[in-house]
Write a protein that holds these residues in place. Structure first.
Motif, PDB file in Angstrom:
ATOM      1  N   LEU A 108       0.655  -1.159  -0.090  1.00  0.00           N
ATOM      2  CA  LEU A 108       0.073   0.131  -0.028  1.00  0.00           C
ATOM      3  C   LEU A 108       0.868   1.308  -0.074  1.00  0.00           C
ATOM      4  CD1 LEU A 108      -2.738   1.421   0.088  1.00  0.00           C
ATOM      5  CD2 LEU A 108      -2.748   1.165   2.750  1.00  0.00           C
ATOM      6  N   ASN A 109       1.854   1.229   0.823  1.00  0.00           N
ATOM      7  CA  ASN A 109       2.727   2.495   0.970  1.00  0.00           C
ATOM      8  C   ASN A 109       3.532   2.671  -0.297  1.00  0.00           C
ATOM      9  OD1 ASN A 109       2.065   2.998   3.655  1.00  0.00           O
ATOM     10  ND2 ASN A 109       3.771   1.725   4.432  1.00  0.00           N
ATOM     11  N   ALA A 110       3.780   1.392  -1.216  1.00  0.00           N
ATOM     12  CA  ALA A 110       4.490   1.781  -2.226  1.00  0.00           C
ATOM     13  C   ALA A 110       3.665   2.278  -3.353  1.00  0.00           C
ATOM     14  CB  ALA A 110       5.032   0.363  -2.839  1.00  0.00           C
ATOM     15  N   ILE A 111       2.453   1.924  -3.460  1.00  0.00           N
ATOM     16  CA  ILE A 111       1.158   2.553  -4.178  1.00  0.00           C
ATOM     17  C   ILE A 111       1.153   4.122  -3.985  1.00  0.00           C
ATOM     18  CG2 ILE A 111      -1.023   2.578  -5.092  1.00  0.00           C
ATOM     19  CD1 ILE A 111      -1.264  -0.423  -4.292  1.00  0.00           C
ATOM     20  N   ILE A 112       1.155   4.544  -2.715  1.00  0.00           N
ATOM     21  CA  ILE A 112       0.870   5.988  -2.305  1.00  0.00           C
ATOM     22  C   ILE A 112       2.178   6.575  -3.066  1.00  0.00           C
ATOM     23  CG2 ILE A 112       0.852   7.465  -0.605  1.00  0.00           C
ATOM     24  CD1 ILE A 112      -0.767   5.255   1.118  1.00  0.00           C
ATOM     25  N   GLU A 113       3.360   6.073  -2.824  1.00  0.00           N
ATOM     26  CA  GLU A 113       4.609   6.573  -3.083  1.00  0.00           C
ATOM     27  C   GLU A 113       4.406   6.906  -4.747  1.00  0.00           C
ATOM     28  OE1 GLU A 113       7.922   8.907  -2.696  1.00  0.00           O
ATOM     29  OE2 GLU A 113       6.572   7.865  -1.058  1.00  0.00           O
ATOM     30  N   ALA A 114       4.071   5.937  -5.350  1.00  0.00           N
ATOM     31  CA  ALA A 114       4.194   5.825  -7.024  1.00  0.00           C
ATOM     32  C   ALA A 114       3.101   6.822  -7.395  1.00  0.00           C
ATOM     33  CB  ALA A 114       3.635   4.465  -7.666  1.00  0.00           C
ATOM     34  N   LYS A 115       2.019   6.901  -6.770  1.00  0.00           N
ATOM     35  CA  LYS A 115       0.980   7.976  -7.077  1.00  0.00           C
ATOM     36  C   LYS A 115       1.437   9.535  -6.832  1.00  0.00           C
ATOM     37  CE  LYS A 115      -3.900   8.907  -6.826  1.00  0.00           C
ATOM     38  NZ  LYS A 115      -3.793  10.497  -6.707  1.00  0.00           N
ATOM     39  N   LYS A 116       2.437   9.567  -5.763  1.00  0.00           N
ATOM     40  CA  LYS A 116       3.071  10.876  -5.692  1.00  0.00           C
ATOM     41  C   LYS A 116       3.853  11.325  -6.717  1.00  0.00           C
ATOM     42  CE  LYS A 116       2.276  11.094  -0.574  1.00  0.00           C
ATOM     43  NZ  LYS A 116       3.340  10.917   0.753  1.00  0.00           N
ATOM     44  N   GLU A 117       4.766  10.148  -6.989  1.00  0.00           N
ATOM     45  CA  GLU A 117       5.801  10.626  -7.990  1.00  0.00           C
ATOM     46  C   GLU A 117       5.406  10.530  -9.597  1.00  0.00           C
ATOM     47  OE1 GLU A 117       8.561   7.302  -7.445  1.00  0.00           O
ATOM     48  OE2 GLU A 117       9.324   7.850  -5.512  1.00  0.00           O
ATOM     49  N   ASN A 118       4.214   9.822  -9.923  1.00  0.00           N
ATOM     50  CA  ASN A 118       3.895   9.714 -10.874  1.00  0.00           C
ATOM     51  C   ASN A 118       2.546  10.620 -11.425  1.00  0.00           C
ATOM     52  OD1 ASN A 118       5.904   7.753 -12.441  1.00  0.00           O
ATOM     53  ND2 ASN A 118       5.374   6.731 -10.366  1.00  0.00           N
ATOM     54  N   GLY A 119       1.745  10.833 -10.651  1.00  0.00           N
ATOM     55  CA  GLY A 119       0.369  11.448 -10.670  1.00  0.00           C
ATOM     56  C   GLY A 119      -0.505  10.246 -11.150  1.00  0.00           C
ATOM     57  N   GLY A 120      -1.569  10.589 -11.673  1.00  0.00           N
ATOM     58  CA  GLY A 120      -2.613   9.542 -12.337  1.00  0.00           C
ATOM     59  C   GLY A 120      -3.590   9.483 -11.335  1.00  0.00           C
ATOM     60  N   PHE A 121      -4.641   8.871 -12.050  1.00  0.00           N
ATOM     61  CA  PHE A 121      -5.817   8.356 -11.235  1.00  0.00           C
ATOM     62  C   PHE A 121      -6.037   7.153 -11.005  1.00  0.00           C
ATOM     63  CE2 PHE A 121     -10.706   7.873 -12.099  1.00  0.00           C
ATOM     64  CZ  PHE A 121     -10.877   8.167 -10.670  1.00  0.00           C
ATOM     65  N   ILE A 122      -6.280   6.742  -9.817  1.00  0.00           N
ATOM     66  CA  ILE A 122      -6.545   5.369  -9.347  1.00  0.00           C
ATOM     67  C   ILE A 122      -8.006   4.992  -8.688  1.00  0.00           C
ATOM     68  CG2 ILE A 122      -5.846   3.433  -7.856  1.00  0.00           C
ATOM     69  CD1 ILE A 122      -3.189   4.600  -7.728  1.00  0.00           C
ATOM     70  N   MET A 123      -8.931   4.378  -9.232  1.00  0.00           N
ATOM     71  CA  MET A 123      -9.932   3.913  -8.649  1.00  0.00           C
ATOM     72  C   MET A 123     -10.098   2.542  -8.380  1.00  0.00           C
ATOM     73  SD  MET A 123     -14.037   3.965 -10.179  1.00  0.00           S
ATOM     74  CE  MET A 123     -14.327   5.777 -10.060  1.00  0.00           C
ATOM     75  N   VAL A 124     -10.412   1.999  -7.029  1.00  0.00           N
ATOM     76  CA  VAL A 124     -10.495   0.805  -6.687  1.00  0.00           C
ATOM     77  C   VAL A 124     -11.866   0.257  -6.662  1.00  0.00           C
ATOM     78  CG1 VAL A 124     -10.105  -0.687  -4.780  1.00  0.00           C
ATOM     79  CG2 VAL A 124      -8.831   1.113  -4.997  1.00  0.00           C
ATOM     80  N   GLY A 125     -12.214  -1.053  -7.237  1.00  0.00           N
ATOM     81  CA  GLY A 125     -13.348  -1.421  -7.452  1.00  0.00           C
ATOM     82  C   GLY A 125     -14.437  -1.791  -6.359  1.00  0.00           C
TER      83      GLY A 125
END
Length: 720
Positions: free
Chosen positions: A500-517
């Motif tokens: 989970l922390n790796a995903i949060i960090e990747a979103k901070k670095e790369n931006g982008g939109f994530i929706m969970v189902g």
């Protein structure tokens, strides 16, 4: 590559061009040279597929009952759609092949590319140019054994296990009833073991072939005085063991075996036969009946077959793999001859002709398929373009890639996706080349591939839906963000806090939109329930009860590295819905599992989870597998400001205020918000996620992970 496939809905058997399968852990990729068609096992599947829907239900009442139970919970329309979705998904055929290793997973040390191997297992050793096979389901082929003979190894292992169950001794008199493929191999194994063998079959040609292959005596079942002949053959003793390798609904083989087997002898059933045991014969002789289960210990054990966990030889001498090796050794030593048994050979493209021999009941024994090992094979197949689509705006048109083609993708995601206009379906990826091609073709994708990197690196694709098994979610989300894709990922978002922390960090670095189902928050009834409480002033009390069905304990969801647990996989849905209706962040979690006198794995999935929210509200989730499926699966109640809202299976909503009850019923279908979720995803990708909070996804995930942790440890867990 080419693969033989069967449409379970209409019985259509074809040879299709599909991507090669993906290499996975604890296994190898093998380029097939030959595979064998099993007239018994495979013809049974083909016959079932040829039946009407009513015929299928009569043949498999267990599966029909599952559909009925599904209809009770989710409505008849949902149940019918899911059942049809599964029937329309084409199935691979084959379970015994031989070829050359072309790729090996990193954890395999004793097999390397170029090795010659025999392969086993339905769903693995398919009729296809290339197959993925777990390590314990492949055995090295001796240099003096050709691939045509080696491809019978799985069938030979079944015969081997039957002989082992008979526990034969040198010099014993053994009768083999049924001289088909397995029966003729069985008699050769018995001769190699130093036994005297008497063969019995209805077909005179098979009786004669049995004599050529070494049977001491062999007669037709219709021969006069057959019992007396066997008595004379055994010198008046009777058969020490009778091995039944016939395939018939008749009870005659079992009845006859009781008459010819000596007192305290053994009757071993290998074939699919009638089993109405004549008690008097078996009781008076104190006969021992044994059922031989497929290829031996290891069969149906996921840890052995898929994960390569071998049984120690001092405790389990003969496993699937060791029986495979022993069979190949017997061929190598010229103790078994397969050439006289092989009656037909076809190129892979001619597979339908080979199956017609079985359907038309023509004479045959060993049917083998041959493969062109020189042709080039691909991991990507270009399909017919779905054609132009109308963009949902002048500036942006969603182009979607989907990773995963399992049950959720085929029964939920893609059927709902097909109802949404303005979305271009570009590429579909799945580990199984067959699933990939079949699903991609049905829904009009431009291409299919077994290499998901091709989806993530495709410059035209701007949206990715991830519907793989749980263990891949986090890594695929991170890679998709790095490739500047908008991501819709099926729950759970992560299996642990590190992911989970790796995903949060990747979103901070790369931006982008994530929706969970977390689709329930988009359901029509869920939105109405949310709106009902929109002006509340009191803290809310919430209760969510889930009456879940039990699933096999070897299901992948229980694998810590692949699925996590049912709490992580499923309870996140219900926690998210409570957070959605309450409209406040969870701050503390308390969870407790049942404590039974006899500890079982199910204890961990019969739990109570209580969550405290920032605004003072509390929610309790009861998740159990100990209920009855006739009762609703999901029922939730919410209380605040003298109001009560109750939702049942997302088919019924009750809203009570000032003594007045408003009730909404959707009797025919359960609507859990999947289509609305997809529409919202594409809308927010286009317009921006102004009303969407990724932080809520994170809090739901943290709450679920902490609940799972607390079930094992005890004590409330602070989230923030």
């Amino acid at each position: 590559m080419k693969q033989v496939v069967l449409n379970l809905k209409d019985g259509d058997l074809t040879v299709e061009e599909v991507p090669i399968p993906t290499i996975k852990g604890s296994g190898v990729l093998v380029r097939n040279h030959y595979s064998v068609i099993s007239a018994g096992t495979e013809s049974g599947v083909v016959d079932l597929a040829d039946k009407s829907l009513i015929g299928k239900a009569r043949a498999r009442p267990d599966l029909a009952m599952k559909v009925i139970n599904k209809a009770k919970q989710d409505g008849p329309i949902s149940a019918f759609q899911q059942a049809m979705g599964r029937l329309e998904k084409r199935e691979p055929l084959g379970y015994s092949s031989a070829g050359t290793v072309i790729s090996v997973s990193e954890d395999i040390k004793d097999i390397k590319p170029g090795d010659r191997v025999a392969c086993a297992g339905a769903g693995y050793a398919n009729h296809a140019d290339v197959v993925f096979v777990p390590r314990n389901l492949c055995a090295k082929v001796p240099e003096n054994v050709d691939f045509k003979n080696a491809c019978f190894t799985t069938v030979g292992s079944i015969a081997m296990q039957g002989v082992r169950n008979a526990d034969v001794k040198i010099g014993e008199n053994i009768v083999v009833i049924g001289l088909g493929l397995i029966g003729l191999i069985t008699l050769q194994i018995l001769k190699a073991s130093g036994c005297r063998v008497f063969g019995v079959d209805l077909d005179e040609s098979k009786v004669n072939l049995a004599r050529e292959l070494g049977a001491d005596l062999s007669y037709s079942r219709n021969s006069p005085n057959l019992e007396e002949r066997i008595k004379q053959f055994s010198r008046g003793i009777g058969a020490d063991s009778t091995i039944i390798t016939a395939a018939t609904r008749s009870n005659d083989p079992v009845d006859f075996a009781g008459k010819i087997t000596r007192e305290r002898g053994k009757v071993v059933i290998v074939g699919l036969v009638g089993m109405d045991i004549p008690r008097e014969e078996y009781y008076n002789k104190e006969l021992e009946m044994r059922i031989s289960r497929s290829y031996s210990p290891g069969r149906y054990d996921r840890n052995y077959e898929e994960y390569g966990q071998d049984y120690p030889a001092p405790y389990v001498r003969w496993t699937e793999n060791r029986n495979m090796q022993a069979f190949l050794d017997l061929i190598s030593m010229k103790k078994i001859s397969m050439e006289p048994i092989i009656t037909h050979e076809y190129e892979i493209e001619q597979a339908p002709e080979a199956y017609n021999i079985i359907k038309e009941r023509k004479p045959y024994l060993g049917l083998v398929l041959k493969y062109d090992t020189d042709k080039r094979i691909e991991d990507k197949v270009i399909l017919k373009s779905p054609g132009p689509v109308s963009a949902i705006s002048e500036s942006f048109s969603p182009v979607l890639g989907v990773i995963g083609a399992g049950i959720f993708a085929t029964s939920i995601l893609l059927p709902n996706l097909s109802k949404i206009k303005g979305v271009k379906l570009k590429g579909l990826s799945a580990a199984s080349g067959l699933s990939c091609e079949s699903v991609a073709k049905k829904y009009g994708f431009e291409y299919c591939t077994s290499d998901y990197h091709k989806i993530l690196s495709d410059p035209e694709i701007n949206c990715v839906s991830i519907v793989t098994r749980n263990s891949l979610h986090a890594s695929l989300v991170i890679e998709a963000l790095k490739n500047k894709k908008n991501v819709l990922v099926e729950k759970p978002l992560a299996l642990n806090e590190e992911e989970l922390n790796a995903i949060i960090e990747a979103k901070k670095e790369n931006g982008g939109f994530i929706m969970v189902g977390f689709n329930r928050r988009y359901s029509e009834l869920g939105v109405k329930l949310k709106d009902f409480f929109k002006n509340r002033s009191q803290s809310m009390v919430a209760y969510y009860r889930v009456n879940a069905e039990s699933i096999p304990k070897d299901h992948w969801v229980y694998d810590e590295s692949e699925g996590g647990s049912r709490i992580i996989t499923e309870c996140c849905h219900f926690i998210d819905f409570m957070q959605f209706i309450i409209g406040s962040s969870p701050v503390e979690v308390y969870a407790r599992k049942i404590e039974s006198q006899v500890k079982t794995p199910e204890d961990n999935e019969n739990v109570s989870i209580t969550i405290a929210f920032e605004d003072g509200s509390i929610g309790t989730l009861i998740y159990t597998t100990h209920g009855d499926s006739s009762v609703s699966k999901e029922h939730a109640e919410f209380f605040a400001d003298g109001m009560v809202g109750a939702i049942t299976d997302f088919k019924q909503l009750k809203l009570v205020k000032d003594g007045k009850c408003t009730q909404i019923n959707k009797r025919l279908i359960t609507e859990k918000g999947h289509k609305n979720e997809l529409e919202n995803f594409f809308k927010m990708v286009k317009q921006g996620p102004s009303k969407y909070s990724f932080e809520e996804n994170v809090l739901t995930t943290v709450s679920t992970l902490k609940a799972a942790e607390h079930v094992m440890s005890g004590g409330p867990v602070k989230l923030i």
